[in-house]
Design an enzyme around this catalytic site. Structure first.
Site, PDB file in Angstrom:
ATOM      1  N   THR A  20       0.814  -1.215   0.000  1.00  0.00           N
ATOM      2  CA  THR A  20       0.000   0.000   0.000  1.00  0.00           C
ATOM      3  C   THR A  20       0.851   1.270   0.000  1.00  0.00           C
ATOM      4  O   THR A  20       0.306   2.371  -0.004  1.00  0.00           O
ATOM      5  CB  THR A  20      -0.962   0.018   1.209  1.00  0.00           C
ATOM      6  OG1 THR A  20      -0.189  -0.078   2.407  1.00  0.00           O
ATOM      7  CG2 THR A  20      -1.962  -1.123   1.125  1.00  0.00           C
ATOM      8  N   GLY A  21       2.164   1.107  -0.015  1.00  0.00           N
ATOM      9  CA  GLY A  21       3.064   2.262  -0.086  1.00  0.00           C
ATOM     10  C   GLY A  21       3.219   2.736  -1.524  1.00  0.00           C
ATOM     11  O   GLY A  21       2.655   2.158  -2.468  1.00  0.00           O
ATOM     12  N   ARG A  45       0.211  -3.506   6.838  1.00  0.00           N
ATOM     13  CA  ARG A  45      -0.439  -3.352   8.140  1.00  0.00           C
ATOM     14  C   ARG A  45      -1.402  -2.177   8.175  1.00  0.00           C
ATOM     15  O   ARG A  45      -2.033  -1.917   9.186  1.00  0.00           O
ATOM     16  CB  ARG A  45       0.610  -3.220   9.237  1.00  0.00           C
ATOM     17  CG  ARG A  45       1.492  -2.006   9.094  1.00  0.00           C
ATOM     18  CD  ARG A  45       2.563  -1.980  10.147  1.00  0.00           C
ATOM     19  NE  ARG A  45       3.405  -0.800   9.965  1.00  0.00           N
ATOM     20  CZ  ARG A  45       4.463  -0.564  10.662  1.00  0.00           C
ATOM     21  NH1 ARG A  45       4.834  -1.399  11.597  1.00  0.00           N
ATOM     22  NH2 ARG A  45       5.174   0.508  10.441  1.00  0.00           N
ATOM     23  N   ASP A  70       1.903  -7.631   9.459  1.00  0.00           N
ATOM     24  CA  ASP A  70       3.136  -6.895   9.650  1.00  0.00           C
ATOM     25  C   ASP A  70       4.299  -7.856   9.418  1.00  0.00           C
ATOM     26  O   ASP A  70       4.233  -9.005   9.877  1.00  0.00           O
ATOM     27  CB  ASP A  70       3.167  -6.348  11.083  1.00  0.00           C
ATOM     28  CG  ASP A  70       4.251  -5.326  11.319  1.00  0.00           C
ATOM     29  OD1 ASP A  70       5.401  -5.565  10.876  1.00  0.00           O
ATOM     30  OD2 ASP A  70       3.968  -4.303  11.954  1.00  0.00           O
ATOM     31  N   LYS A  94      11.180   3.630   6.488  1.00  0.00           N
ATOM     32  CA  LYS A  94      12.019   4.353   5.538  1.00  0.00           C
ATOM     33  C   LYS A  94      12.393   5.779   5.952  1.00  0.00           C
ATOM     34  O   LYS A  94      13.285   6.368   5.364  1.00  0.00           O
ATOM     35  CB  LYS A  94      11.309   4.421   4.185  1.00  0.00           C
ATOM     36  CG  LYS A  94      11.012   3.071   3.583  1.00  0.00           C
ATOM     37  CD  LYS A  94      10.167   3.221   2.328  1.00  0.00           C
ATOM     38  CE  LYS A  94       9.816   1.912   1.714  1.00  0.00           C
ATOM     39  NZ  LYS A  94       8.780   1.186   2.417  1.00  0.00           N
ATOM     40  N   SER A 133      16.028  -2.347  -1.874  1.00  0.00           N
ATOM     41  CA  SER A 133      17.014  -1.747  -1.000  1.00  0.00           C
ATOM     42  C   SER A 133      16.971  -0.237  -1.231  1.00  0.00           C
ATOM     43  O   SER A 133      16.004   0.291  -1.770  1.00  0.00           O
ATOM     44  CB  SER A 133      18.406  -2.310  -1.289  1.00  0.00           C
ATOM     45  OG  SER A 133      19.335  -1.803  -0.356  1.00  0.00           O
ATOM     46  N   LYS A 136      20.869   4.510   0.277  1.00  0.00           N
ATOM     47  CA  LYS A 136      21.441   4.819   1.593  1.00  0.00           C
ATOM     48  C   LYS A 136      22.158   3.631   2.220  1.00  0.00           C
ATOM     49  O   LYS A 136      22.874   3.777   3.202  1.00  0.00           O
ATOM     50  CB  LYS A 136      20.354   5.340   2.521  1.00  0.00           C
ATOM     51  CG  LYS A 136      19.828   6.701   2.087  1.00  0.00           C
ATOM     52  CD  LYS A 136      18.598   7.078   2.884  1.00  0.00           C
ATOM     53  CE  LYS A 136      17.996   8.370   2.391  1.00  0.00           C
ATOM     54  NZ  LYS A 136      17.452   8.286   1.032  1.00  0.00           N
ATOM     55  N   LYS A 148      19.092  -1.279   6.329  1.00  0.00           N
ATOM     56  CA  LYS A 148      18.865  -1.797   4.977  1.00  0.00           C
ATOM     57  C   LYS A 148      20.096  -2.551   4.469  1.00  0.00           C
ATOM     58  O   LYS A 148      19.971  -3.537   3.745  1.00  0.00           O
ATOM     59  CB  LYS A 148      18.463  -0.676   4.011  1.00  0.00           C
ATOM     60  CG  LYS A 148      17.082  -0.110   4.274  1.00  0.00           C
ATOM     61  CD  LYS A 148      15.985  -1.175   4.230  1.00  0.00           C
ATOM     62  CE  LYS A 148      15.620  -1.506   2.791  1.00  0.00           C
ATOM     63  NZ  LYS A 148      14.500  -2.469   2.696  1.00  0.00           N
TER      64      LYS A 148
END
Length: 189
Positions: A20-21, A45, A70, A94, A133, A136, A148
């Protein structure tokens, strides 16, 4: 390229963590635009975002299933990975400032969540994992990048586990994208 991508997802059961991101929603739309998967399991979640996504991709019109969970919850993840061919792992904590202020939460999500996903994929004999990934992680100077990097190392090592004869695990870098969640552009404006 389009034909190659079509062949990868055609008639496959796919689980997208963090679906959902920003990345997950766009990935879902792309997969449906060029292939006909057997099913896609949306795993996140955030029940509100799942509800909103279901307005666009209804279970009546698409081979899609919405699964609240989750990645920190190993047992729920094992259940979600049942009969899955491909996992696209986009779930992560993130936000750099939130990660710095809540280090145990960042570690639990980005590192332990990655290990839970690896375990669930091995138990369910998932064929492929594509893990996102970040740039960063290349030379981490903050906790987010460090977690990460650890996640990347876990996925790489999982390719060589003795009881992992079936999974192929890939890691792709997903850098800063304009207007994605947490993009720096609104800050600069």
């Amino acid at each position: 390229m389009r034909l190659r991508l079509k062949a990868i997802f055609e008639n496959k059961s796919i689980l997208i963590t963090g679906a959902t991101g920003f990345f997950g929603v766009h990935c879902l739309a792309k997969i449906f635009s060029f292939s006909k998967p057997k099913k896609i399991v949306v795993y996140s979640r955030d029940e509100l975002k799942q509800f909103q996504l279901a307005q666009k991709f209804s279970e009546n019109s698409y081979p899609i299933r919405y699964f609240l969970g989750d990645i920190r919850d190993r047992e729920r993840l094992i259940r979600a990975c049942s009969n899955i061919d491909i996992i696209i792992h986009a779930a992560a904590m993130k936000q750099v400032p939130a990660s710095e202020y809540n280090p145990t939460e960042c570690i639990a999500t980005n590192i332990m969540g990655a290990q839970n996903l690896i375990d669930a994929s091995i138990i369910n004999e998932v064929d492929k994992i594509i893990a996102l990934s970040t740039d960063k992680a290349a030379n981490p100077i903050n906790l987010y990048g460090a977690t990460k990097l650890c996640s990347d190392k876990l996925f790489i090592a999982a390719n060589f586990l003795k009881n992992n004869n079936f999974s192929k695990i890939f890691i792709v870098r997903y850098g800063n994208v304009i207007n994605s969640s947490g993009s720096v552009i609104p800050f600069f404006k």
